[in-house]
Design a protein around this motif. Structure first.
Motif, short mmCIF file in Angstrom:
data_model
loop_
_atom_site.label_atom_id
_atom_site.label_comp_id
_atom_site.label_asym_id
_atom_site.label_seq_id
_atom_site.Cartn_x
_atom_site.Cartn_y
_atom_site.Cartn_z
N ASN A 107 7.70 6.27 -10.16
CA ASN A 107 6.99 7.00 -9.22
C ASN A 107 6.23 5.63 -9.39
O ASN A 107 5.25 5.52 -8.78
N THR A 143 6.90 2.59 -8.28
CA THR A 143 7.50 2.48 -7.07
C THR A 143 6.95 2.73 -6.02
O THR A 143 6.68 2.35 -4.90
N ARG A 144 5.94 3.53 -6.39
CA ARG A 144 4.79 4.47 -5.54
C ARG A 144 3.96 3.41 -5.33
O ARG A 144 4.03 2.72 -3.94
N HIS A 146 5.33 0.39 -3.04
CA HIS A 146 5.39 0.62 -1.93
C HIS A 146 4.43 0.49 -0.65
O HIS A 146 4.13 -0.16 0.17
N GLN A 151 8.02 8.02 -1.09
CA GLN A 151 7.12 7.15 -1.54
C GLN A 151 5.81 6.87 -1.52
O GLN A 151 5.18 5.85 -2.15
N ASP A 152 5.24 7.85 -0.15
CA ASP A 152 3.71 7.47 0.10
C ASP A 152 3.49 8.30 -0.64
O ASP A 152 3.97 9.15 -1.22
N MET A 153 1.71 8.79 -1.27
CA MET A 153 1.88 9.69 -1.66
C MET A 153 1.19 11.27 -0.97
O MET A 153 2.06 10.98 0.35
N PRO A 154 2.07 12.03 -1.43
CA PRO A 154 1.70 13.60 -0.61
C PRO A 154 0.83 13.77 0.33
O PRO A 154 -0.08 12.80 -0.19
#
Lengths: 378, 378
Positions: free
Chosen positions: A97, A100-101, A104, B232-235
């Motif tokens: 991540n 990938t994040r 994204h 894939q977004d931040m929490p």
């Protein structure tokens, strides 16, 4: 408690690391470039640490930039490159991540493609050649080894193909720096990211990247650099351009000690020690029919990370069970959902065991006992 | 070597900090949220440290976010807010490059104004009221104390004015957190930044900010959070939304010990100890006619940072001289060129001496000796 979570952070560290940190911190304020005489000894320590990293990765070309975490290094590289006309981005199916994040966040700007990897985890270089011909790569990012299954990826081979199109190349060595002997210059890596607290056996708080200074990397973070303070842009000089804020000297002292120890012992001794421990780990796991290993191909090379599932028990339940039995390991997606989609273990994830150079017979016996207990109670 | 560079990083730390770090690191792998049983004790330590920071700053409203450096905290806050329709930004003339360089990157987007401060370093609240009426503030950023001259700024008073226009408020407490007793809730601070290794007497590698969770802060950095990995977004959750990458547990252990020590001793004892040391420092400096103090106003409050110039010697030469004489201090612009423009000491800068709670008589005697030597050789 026995420790099989070395892929998250290696533990223990060499005694020299603890000693260096404690001694350094008690005896040095060590605010690099922000004091008088102190500067010199802190400066020498930092310069020596950079030099050790360059030697380790067989490069005289690259500059070493320190960051607090490998995640920040990847943000600085990827987000910096996103300020340039980068469109076609290739990654492996094993990316974390931390890659990938970040990508994204630029989903609208880029065309993201996955490098062709066969079901058996081998990379299909011929097909990758066709992918690149079909859609020319601007940027290729590869994990050197998967943090889920440990497979080592053919970075040099893929980057050789990518460089035909002058793509910028990034290798994430979080699971390999200091463990797998790798020449980043020969492998045509423009950027190579390392995590001090993982396979380098240094402390948390110090990571970074090596960069080809001929590649233009715009800055995404700003702040004081202790030099060129009147300039409201970041300084032009590398590494100052990318190193803002107070350096973590106590962590650099720890990393320096880890690198000295590594140099003294030789990287191949670490590698073969870990390979040996991986073999013993596989022997333990293979004793049990209900353990189903994931992503193992005997024709490929691996670091000491092994994922498995247990039929009839979810990974999370298994994790709680192992924890109660005194075995520390990690379950779930390991911050790499894409890898689990590829492996067919999404969304439940896997049970991940990871050995280090200090994993010993007692650890393996305790793991075996816990598996025996689970078998008896299935 | 005697140490007068506490504004860069305090030194020494309380013995409990060294002990906590060494003990924690030898006995814990401590990869928060990334392992099994380990998680619990690391999780408790982190939660306790957050709670201590909230108590210290008298708030139950704010959330605590850890970052590796205060510079990164300021980047996350300022660059995050720049994704919102923020136009009119006010700062003090005392801001550090960790603020001004970040804002400079958005020079095209924002309208940057300097709060009205009189030549004697007092804030002109009436004039600031007119400034705000004339050009309504969207964002106000204030150093709680200047890192160049130590003056404490009237944060609560200015933020009270700013909140009439619903401005977002940010206080940089790098030189005050843990030293100046301050209620960030009462002072209407939406964001308060702290540096673990400065006035909190913790280690390098751990800093952060407290935030009002009702203020929307877009993310600028991305990566693994150990939770919600499939997303894939931040929490959405705070602090996970802003805390990516492996947490620096050994540094958090050190900061926790520092905060426990501070709580045990009470913040006012640290404050008065430092005030006392500042008074002794001024006594030493005032012995010498050739020392010209900068930015001192006896009607204002200061932390233990004192800048001066020596007639006929450049700051840099003086710095080398002090260094040879065994006095560690800092010369130049101290990453705050704007402050020197305001003070009339740009571009040569000043000689900065900064005391801490551990500055002692021997340190002051050695400083006095070095000044006597300089006087004799002028």
């Amino acid at each position: 408690m026995v420790y099989f979570n070395n892929a998250a952070t290696t533990y223990p560290k060499p005694a020299a690391v603890y000693e260096a940190m404690d001694e350094y911190y008690r005896n040095n304020a060590g605010s690099l470039g922000r004091g008088g005489k102190e500067m010199k000894s802190a400066g020498t320590l930092v310069a020596d640490t950079r030099q050790l990293l360059k030697e380790l990765l067989h490069t005289s070309l690259h500059e070493v930039i320190f960051t607090p975490t490998a995640t920040l290094a990847l943000n600085m590289i990827i987000q910096g490159l996103m300020k340039r006309p980068v469109k076609n981005v290739y990654i492996t199916p094993f990316e974390h991540n931390a890659v990938t994040r970040v990508l994204h966040a630029y989903a609208d700007k880029i065309n993201l493609r996955i490098l062709a990897v066969n079901k058996d985890c081998s990379f299909d270089l011929e097909r990758i050649g066709y992918q690149f011909a079909d859609c020319q790569p601007d940027l290729v990012i590869m994990s050197h080894a998967s943090n889920v299954i440990g497979v080592i990826t053919p970075v040099a081979e893929v980057f050789a193909l990518a460089k035909k199109y002058e793509a910028i190349t990034v290798v994430d060595m979080a699971q390999t720096a200091g463990l797998v002997d790798f020449d980043i210059a020969k492998a045509k890596c423009d950027f190579a990211v390392f995590a001090g607290h993982k396979t380098l056996y240094g402390p948390t708080g110090i990571s970074g990247f090596l960069m080809n200074p001929d590649v233009e990397l715009p800055t995404i973070l700003y702040g004081g650099t202790g030099i060129d303070s009147a300039n409201q842009d970041m300084p032009k000089d590398i590494p100052a351009r990318y190193e803002m804020g107070t350096p973590n000297m106590v962590a650099i002292a720890g990393l320096h000690a880890a690198l000295m120890k590594l140099k003294e012992n030789n990287i191949s001794s670490y590698y073969w020690q870990e390979q040996d421990n991986r073999k013993h780990l596989l022997d333990v796991l293979n004793n049990y029919d209900f353990v189903r290993l994931v992503g193992i191909n005997n024709n490929l090379d691996y670091v000491g990370v092994v994922s498995f599932i247990i039929d009839g028990i979810s990974s999370d339940s298994a994790g709680q069970l192992f924890s109660r039995l005194g075995v520390e390991l990690r379950t779930g997606l390991h911050c790499a959902p894409l890898a689990h989609e590829f492996l067919g273990t999404y969304p439940a994830g896997t049970i991940r065991t990871s050995v280090g150079i200090y994993t010993n017979e007692e650890d393996l016996l305790r793991l075996n006992d816990s598996l025996y207990y689970i078998k008896s109670n299935l």
